[in-house]
Write a protein that holds these residues in place. Structure first.
Motif, mmCIF file in Angstrom:
data_model
loop_
_atom_site.group_PDB
_atom_site.id
_atom_site.type_symbol
_atom_site.label_atom_id
_atom_site.label_comp_id
_atom_site.label_asym_id
_atom_site.label_seq_id
_atom_site.Cartn_x
_atom_site.Cartn_y
_atom_site.Cartn_z
ATOM 1 N N GLY A 232 0.837 -1.194 0.000
ATOM 2 C CA GLY A 232 0.000 0.000 0.000
ATOM 3 C C GLY A 232 0.871 1.243 0.000
ATOM 4 N N THR A 233 0.229 2.425 0.051
ATOM 5 C CA THR A 233 0.988 3.669 0.206
ATOM 6 C C THR A 233 0.296 4.502 1.282
ATOM 7 O OG1 THR A 233 -0.286 4.941 -1.397
ATOM 8 C CG2 THR A 233 1.570 3.684 -2.274
ATOM 9 N N ASP A 234 1.033 5.433 1.898
ATOM 10 C CA ASP A 234 0.494 6.091 3.091
ATOM 11 C C ASP A 234 1.047 7.510 3.212
ATOM 12 O OD1 ASP A 234 0.251 6.878 5.855
ATOM 13 O OD2 ASP A 234 -0.082 4.795 6.424
ATOM 14 N N VAL A 235 0.131 8.516 3.120
ATOM 15 C CA VAL A 235 0.560 9.900 3.358
ATOM 16 C C VAL A 235 -0.176 10.511 4.553
ATOM 17 C CG1 VAL A 235 -1.049 11.199 1.879
ATOM 18 C CG2 VAL A 235 1.291 11.965 2.070
ATOM 19 N N GLY A 236 -1.117 9.725 5.096
ATOM 20 C CA GLY A 236 -1.855 10.230 6.259
ATOM 21 C C GLY A 236 -2.468 9.096 7.061
ATOM 22 N N GLY A 237 -2.186 7.862 6.609
ATOM 23 C CA GLY A 237 -2.755 6.704 7.306
ATOM 24 C C GLY A 237 -3.219 5.624 6.347
ATOM 25 N N SER A 238 -2.892 5.765 5.075
ATOM 26 C CA SER A 238 -3.489 4.892 4.063
ATOM 27 C C SER A 238 -3.045 3.439 4.064
ATOM 28 C CB SER A 238 -3.254 5.476 2.670
ATOM 29 O OG SER A 238 -4.097 6.561 2.506
ATOM 30 N N VAL A 239 -1.959 3.121 4.756
ATOM 31 C CA VAL A 239 -1.657 1.711 5.007
ATOM 32 C C VAL A 239 -2.304 1.314 6.337
ATOM 33 C CG1 VAL A 239 0.206 0.148 5.761
ATOM 34 C CG2 VAL A 239 0.472 1.486 3.664
#
Ligand SMILES: CCCCCCCCCCCCCCCCCC(=O)NCCO
Length: 572
Positions: A232-239
């Motif tokens: 996944g990818t995460d910039v604010g909680g996305s994982v």
């Protein structure tokens, strides 16, 4: 005077007419594209089913019952073949997809890649890579040669990537077989999972609730047992949010631990809010084994992307016998989480204490200010880049509320924030968050730098190795709630602003007594609290995770803590 007013109104009317007529044309054209893409997906699923069905069901049940480590071992020994592994996960992913709508495309070459690997393994001189034949699912925004990365924008359908990103190249080199792409919310800037191209992905535990986002397709697929590991990818909680919502485990490493060359971002040109890709799996053990192998061989990525430092897997940090010092909190002072999330932290604290670690209270400072800084820095142009793209697309109804917020000019938000602060102070904080000018943006970056120093200073003063805290404010809500409660990302976005490594491990499920506590004690002091309370009623049985975080390059300490919690809960 009257003349000018009439002129202004006529001008505004003409602009509105032109704007709506243009939008209508765009939508009509894109609806045809979206329908074609969905028809293609239906054909792609049938083709995948045909391939999956070639495997004997008894064999499939056996392979499908193995966990990550067991499957990896059997593939190494040759007692399971790559073709068996891929066909098993084609089958399991179709089942999970039929339940949750998690997959955007099956990568049919996976079957051929598996055959080639099996063929190579017949040569006596062939040395199997460490994750030989393990099927890997990928969030749709990751660049795989020949496949789309639309991020839920219809305008980007049928524009396949021309190259694999360095990370994908590396995963293939380590023996992993990418076998499908998974769904995301339009723009990736949401923690739900809906877009006008592929529709809504649902939670495998309750279809009326979201699987989270933006790596929601991964959460739904892995939580629905259709994949054994994914990215996944995460910039604010996305994982982390999808892991928490779907009972899966995953980690967002600090930014520099992976190569980003050849990859993509949801909002390019956004410093100080550090995004990264990260693994998601059914358990922590799989994450550890995956990262041990990837970081053990990180020179592959560093050699191809000089911005990725060659920081190797730190086994001594992961396997250390030295007891940990853990700081914990159950409320960040910005958004009180619902009772099950607080209980999950307290239970994890007990597990860590039973294992001999020291767990002491920690108070993350000034979260109200952090929220303002986060939104200012993540929407650094006031949301203009994303908004421009959205206005050229069919806008996803479940994020319409947040899109409307972006459409209100910053100066109007500022003026309105004063009366709003009298009745809804937290909303007023966010209404003052989008930047007015570069002076204010520079100040925000300076404040983030100062905050990072302050936070690690506090951890060092107490000699803390890791932080234990809630993963979110609530269990998985209904699909439209994330856009209405954008402020609910405080527990995760803090660790992007700090660029810490942060992971989520499943701990418990919502109980009846959590619900009673929610009804009797949970605040209703503003609209966000009322919405979260209402969304949480009826969530009995939904998964709950906790979050563990540590400063950059200490991801192994995060994983060790997550693993110890997992071991205490599952005994395996
Ligand atoms: C009243 C003013 C409100 C201003 C804010 C308006 C909307 C802000 C939208 C930003 C929402 C950010 C949520 C982040 C969720 C997780 C996203 C993520 O990690 N994506 C991964 C990308 O790789």
């Amino acid at each position: 005077m009257l003349f000018y007013v009439v002129l202004l109104l006529l001008g505004a009317g003409a602009y509105y007419y032109h704007f709506t007529a243009n939008r209508k044309k765009i939508i009509e054209r894109l609806e045809v594209v979206a329908q074609r893409r969905r028809d293609d997906l239906a054909k792609n699923v049938e083709e995948t089913r045909r391939i999956a069905d070639k495997l004997d069901p008894k064999r499939r049940d056996y392979v499908g019952g193995l966990d990550f480590i067991q499957l990896q071992n059997e593939l190494q020994k040759g007692t399971v073949t790559c073709v068996e592994a891929v066909r098993t996960y084609f089958h399991k992913a179709i089942l999970a997809h039929e339940k949750t709508n998690a997959v955007t495309c099956f990568i049919l070459e996976a079957d051929q890649q598996a055959e080639e690997l099996d063929e190579k393994a017949k040569q006596a001189s062939y040395v199997k890579p460490p994750m030989f034949g393990v099927p890997l699912s990928l969030k749709e925004c990751l660049k795989v040669k020949g496949y789309d990365t639309t991020r839920g924008f219809v305008q980007d359908a049928y524009r396949p990537a021309t190259e694999d990103s360095i990370q994908i190249e590396h995963y293939k080199k380590l023996g992993l077989i990418p076998f499908c792409q998974t769904n995301v919310p339009q723009s990736l800037l949401s923690y739900n999972c809906s877009n006008p191209l592929f529709g809504t992905t649902t939670n495998p535990f309750d279809s009326t609730r979201t699987c989270g986002g933006s790596s929601g397709g991964e959460g739904a697929l892995i939580g629905g047992r259709g994949s054994i590991i994914g990215i996944g990818t995460d910039v604010g909680g996305s994982v982390r949010i999808p892991c928490h919502f779907t009972g899966t485990a995953g980690i967002k490493p600090s930014k520099m631990r992976f190569a980003h060359r050849g990859g993509g971002a949801s909002v390019p040109g956004k410093p100080m809010i550090d995004a990264n890709d990260g693994p998601m799996a059914q358990d922590v053990k799989a994450n550890v084994e995956f990262l041990r192998n990837v970081w053990g061989d990180i020179d592959f990525q560093s050699d191809r992307d000089p911005y990725c430092p060659p920081v190797h897997w730190n086994e001594s940090l992961y396997s250390s016998e030295k007891k940990l010092r853990v700081g914990y909190y159950i409320d960040d002072g910005w958004f009180t989480p619902t009772p099950a999330l607080q209980r999950a932290v307290l239970e994890s604290k007990k597990h860590l204490e039973n294992a001999g670690h020291t767990v002491i209270p920690f108070y993350p400072p000034r979260l109200t200010k952090v929220m303002q800084l986060y939104f200012r820095a993540v929407c650094l142009d006031g949301g203009q880049y994303v908004l421009n793209k959205l206005l050229k697309d069919i806008i996803e109804p479940t994020i319409r509320f947040q899109v409307t917020l972006w459409m209100v000019p910053t100066w109007v938000q500022r003026i309105l924030s004063y009366p709003v602060s009298l009745v809804f102070p937290r909303m007023a904080v966010l209404m003052q968050s989008l930047t007015r000018d570069t002076f204010e943006l520079r100040e925000a970056y300076a404040d983030i730098e100062a905050y990072r120093e302050e936070y690690v200073g506090m951890m060092m003063k107490d000699n803390l190795d890791v932080i234990l805290c809630p993963a979110s404010v609530m269990p998985a809500p209904q699909h439209d709630i994330p856009s209405k409660v954008v402020s609910g990302v405080s527990y995760t976005c803090l660790y992007n602003l700090l660029d810490f490594g942060a992971g989520v491990v499943p701990v418990t499920t919502v109980s009846k007594s959590d619900e009673e506590k929610l009804i009797n004690e949970y605040p209703e002091t503003d609209k966000w609290y009322q919405t979260v309370k209402k969304a949480t009623i009826g969530a009995i049985g939904m998964p709950i995770g906790v979050q563990v975080a540590a400063p950059p390059f200490r991801e192994e300490a995060v994983l060790r803590t997550m693993r110890e919690i997992e071991l205490a809960i599952t005994g395996k």
